[in-house]
Design a protein around this motif. Structure first.
Motif, PDB file in Angstrom:
ATOM      1  N   HIS A 152     -18.671 -16.467 146.656  1.00 57.25           N
ATOM      2  CA  HIS A 152     -17.948 -15.621 147.965  1.00 57.25           C
ATOM      3  C   HIS A 152     -18.911 -14.659 148.310  1.00 57.25           C
ATOM      4  CE1 HIS A 152     -14.091 -17.699 147.613  1.00 57.25           C
ATOM      5  NE2 HIS A 152     -14.481 -17.623 146.191  1.00 57.25           N
ATOM      6  N   GLY A 153     -18.689 -13.944 149.265  1.00 61.33           N
ATOM      7  CA  GLY A 153     -19.207 -12.485 149.493  1.00 61.33           C
ATOM      8  C   GLY A 153     -20.721 -13.017 150.416  1.00 61.33           C
ATOM      9  N   SER A 154     -21.317 -11.962 150.614  1.00 60.28           N
ATOM     10  CA  SER A 154     -22.712 -11.726 151.416  1.00 60.28           C
ATOM     11  C   SER A 154     -23.486 -10.407 151.206  1.00 60.28           C
ATOM     12  CB  SER A 154     -22.488 -12.105 152.824  1.00 60.28           C
ATOM     13  OG  SER A 154     -21.844 -10.898 153.427  1.00 60.28           O
TER      14      SER A 154
ATOM     15  N   GLY B  60     -16.839 -18.878 138.822  1.00 64.15           N
ATOM     16  CA  GLY B  60     -17.059 -18.565 140.548  1.00 64.15           C
ATOM     17  C   GLY B  60     -17.943 -17.295 140.484  1.00 64.15           C
TER      18      GLY B  60
ATOM     19  N   LEU C  66     -12.781  -6.109 143.099  1.00 65.34           N
ATOM     20  CA  LEU C  66     -13.016  -7.660 142.818  1.00 65.34           C
ATOM     21  C   LEU C  66     -12.846  -7.741 141.328  1.00 65.34           C
ATOM     22  CD1 LEU C  66     -16.181  -8.195 145.110  1.00 65.34           C
ATOM     23  CD2 LEU C  66     -14.051  -9.204 145.360  1.00 65.34           C
TER      24      LEU C  66
ATOM     25  N   SER D 177     -12.760 -19.872 141.305  1.00 66.03           N
ATOM     26  CA  SER D 177     -12.833 -20.408 142.611  1.00 66.03           C
ATOM     27  C   SER D 177     -13.425 -21.687 142.669  1.00 66.03           C
ATOM     28  CB  SER D 177     -13.050 -19.560 143.508  1.00 66.03           C
ATOM     29  OG  SER D 177     -14.425 -19.183 143.426  1.00 66.03           O
TER      30      SER D 177
ATOM     31  N   VAL E 212     -19.352 -13.913 143.425  1.00 73.46           N
ATOM     32  CA  VAL E 212     -19.296 -13.076 144.502  1.00 73.46           C
ATOM     33  C   VAL E 212     -20.620 -12.311 144.584  1.00 73.46           C
ATOM     34  CG1 VAL E 212     -18.090 -11.273 145.887  1.00 73.46           C
ATOM     35  CG2 VAL E 212     -16.784 -12.726 144.002  1.00 73.46           C
TER      36      VAL E 212
ATOM     37  N   ARG F 151     -16.362 -21.452 143.784  1.00 74.61           N
ATOM     38  CA  ARG F 151     -17.369 -21.186 144.813  1.00 74.61           C
ATOM     39  C   ARG F 151     -18.152 -19.995 144.792  1.00 74.61           C
ATOM     40  NH1 ARG F 151     -12.528 -21.554 149.292  1.00 74.61           N
ATOM     41  NH2 ARG F 151     -14.101 -20.028 150.178  1.00 74.61           N
TER      42      ARG F 151
ATOM     43  N   ARG G 119     -13.915 -25.581 138.685  1.00 76.52           N
ATOM     44  CA  ARG G 119     -13.289 -24.448 138.976  1.00 76.52           C
ATOM     45  C   ARG G 119     -12.874 -23.358 137.969  1.00 76.52           C
ATOM     46  NH1 ARG G 119     -11.688 -25.518 144.638  1.00 76.52           N
ATOM     47  NH2 ARG G 119     -10.570 -23.750 144.411  1.00 76.52           N
TER      48      ARG G 119
END
Length: 188
Positions: free
Chosen positions: A155-157, A9, A181, A151, A11, A153, A6
């Motif tokens: 994120h977003g798309s 991350g 962001l 994160s 986006v 992870r 973590r």
């Protein structure tokens, strides 16, 4: 490793508010966004091999001494002969970036938890490959964040992964505002 811990991350689908077709103009717009998001201009702008730039930053980290440093990295504009996910120009550049970030993590030691870093570009890339086995400049891109409290992870798309004609693929709009962001990332 950083992603699992973590400390990294991403986006996807982010970009500047409007598509700017010129690299020079897009670079100026990105620099203005960086200044606003970071709360001030860069105190240092480093150039040269990315791994060396990150070593210099790591060596200068001190507790309670916040500073804004911009690093520049070239060779990401892969219009031709981009390669695959594991071989070629893009894979080599990504591998070098990953190695440089891991070296930076090790060199920063306990100070890494106070780092707030972002990897951004003035342009995105098309999702579709060109006939010359590369990708063209586009609007939507990826923001990679690193440092403490990330994160771990993605994120977003993207607005759509559906194949589009080349003239429309370049204009695929971002779904996330880069400045918003970046501000969240750099200011904690």
């Amino acid at each position: 490793l950083l992603f699992e811990r973590r400390e990294l991350g991403a986006v996807v689908g982010v970009g500047l508010p409007s598509r700017i077709p010129s690299h020079r103009d897009a670079q100026r717009a990105l620099e203005a966004v960086l200044v606003r998001a970071a709360g001030g201009p860069a105190q240092d702008i480093l150039r040269g091999p990315l791994a060396e730039q990150l070593r210099r930053v790591a060596a200068s980290l001190e507790p309670a001494a916040p500073r804004i440093v911009w690093l520049e990295s070239h060779g990401w504009d892969t219009h031709t002969a981009q390669g695959t996910a594991t071989r070629g120009r893009l894979a080599t550049a990504i591998d070098e970036l990953g190695t440089a970030l891991l070296d930076f993590h090790a060199a920063a030691g306990p100070h890494f938890s106070s780092v707030r870093g972002a990897i951004v570009t003035e342009f995105g890339r098309t999702l579709a490959e060109t006939p010359t086995h590369g990708t063209d400049d586009a609007h939507a891109s990826v923001l990679i964040t690193f440092g403490g409290n990330q994160s771990g992870r993605v994120h977003g798309s993207y607005a759509s992964f559906e194949p589009l004609p080349p003239c429309q693929d370049r204009r695929r709009p971002p779904t996330g505002d880069l400045e918003t962001l970046l501000t969240r990332c750099l200011r904690g």
